[in-house]
Design a protein around this motif. Structure first.
Motif, PDB file in Angstrom:
ATOM      1  N   PHE A  46      32.625  32.452  38.216  1.00 16.87           N
ATOM      2  CA  PHE A  46      33.154  33.705  37.887  1.00 16.87           C
ATOM      3  C   PHE A  46      34.469  34.081  37.851  1.00 16.87           C
ATOM      4  O   PHE A  46      35.161  33.247  38.658  1.00 16.87           O
ATOM      5  N   ASP A  47      35.126  34.949  37.102  1.00 18.83           N
ATOM      6  CA  ASP A  47      36.420  35.199  37.010  1.00 18.83           C
ATOM      7  C   ASP A  47      37.071  35.425  38.700  1.00 18.83           C
ATOM      8  O   ASP A  47      38.476  35.522  38.783  1.00 18.83           O
ATOM      9  N   ARG A  48      36.292  36.084  39.302  1.00 18.06           N
ATOM     10  CA  ARG A  48      36.824  36.354  40.591  1.00 18.06           C
ATOM     11  C   ARG A  48      36.996  35.141  41.670  1.00 18.06           C
ATOM     12  O   ARG A  48      37.322  35.275  42.591  1.00 18.06           O
ATOM     13  N   GLN A  49      36.811  34.136  40.799  1.00 17.07           N
ATOM     14  CA  GLN A  49      37.119  32.766  41.450  1.00 17.07           C
ATOM     15  C   GLN A  49      35.988  32.513  42.531  1.00 17.07           C
ATOM     16  O   GLN A  49      36.456  32.242  43.734  1.00 17.07           O
ATOM     17  N   ASP A  50      34.813  32.686  42.228  1.00 20.37           N
ATOM     18  CA  ASP A  50      33.681  32.524  43.183  1.00 20.37           C
ATOM     19  C   ASP A  50      32.461  31.821  42.334  1.00 20.37           C
ATOM     20  O   ASP A  50      32.577  31.989  41.166  1.00 20.37           O
TER      21      ASP A  50
END
Ligand code: CU
Length: 128
Positions: A46-50
């Motif tokens: 994910f873009d949320r860096q997860d």
């Protein structure tokens, strides 16, 4: 057998859940959705860096890793200590996959793009 505090306990739970998941026995095979069959580890970035989970499990042997991009950021997936053997990269909404042969144990998956691992792109992989 020593289990290390809460990490060991949660891993044990994960193994139990996985063990109960199989059931049945029908053959077939084919290319049905492999989620949960222990041979494929599906990871979404994910873009949320997860990743989509903090822990994954698989059955020892040849394991297929599939990394899917959810969003627009480029991400990777490597297994700590085996970075030279497999490095999956996703960008432009793509998917990447690769295989590793793993013995039973605990591994760490992470994204090797600068700053991403420390932001949360790290997950446990339990191979039983
Ligand atoms: Cu990343």
């Amino acid at each position: 057998m020593r289990l290390r505090s809460t990490i060991g306990a949660s891993v044990a739970v994960a193994i139990l859940l996985t063990a109960c998941g199989g059931g049945g026995g029908g053959g077939g095979g084919g290319d049905a959705d492999p989620v949960g069959d222990g041979r494929t580890v599906r990871v979404e970035a994910f873009d949320r860096q997860d990743y989509n989970a903090d822990g994954f499990s698989a059955v020892a042997g040849e394991i297929t890793f599939r990394l899917s991009q959810v969003g627009i950021q480029e991400h990777t997936l490597v297994v700590e200590g085996m970075e030279d053997e497999m490095r999956l990269v996703v960008e432009d909404g793509g998917t990447d996959s690769g295989n590793l042969t793993l013995e039973p144990g605990r591994y760490i998956l992470y994204c090797d793009i600068a700053g991403h691992r420390s932001s949360g792109m790290e997950a446990r992989l339990t191979v039983g």
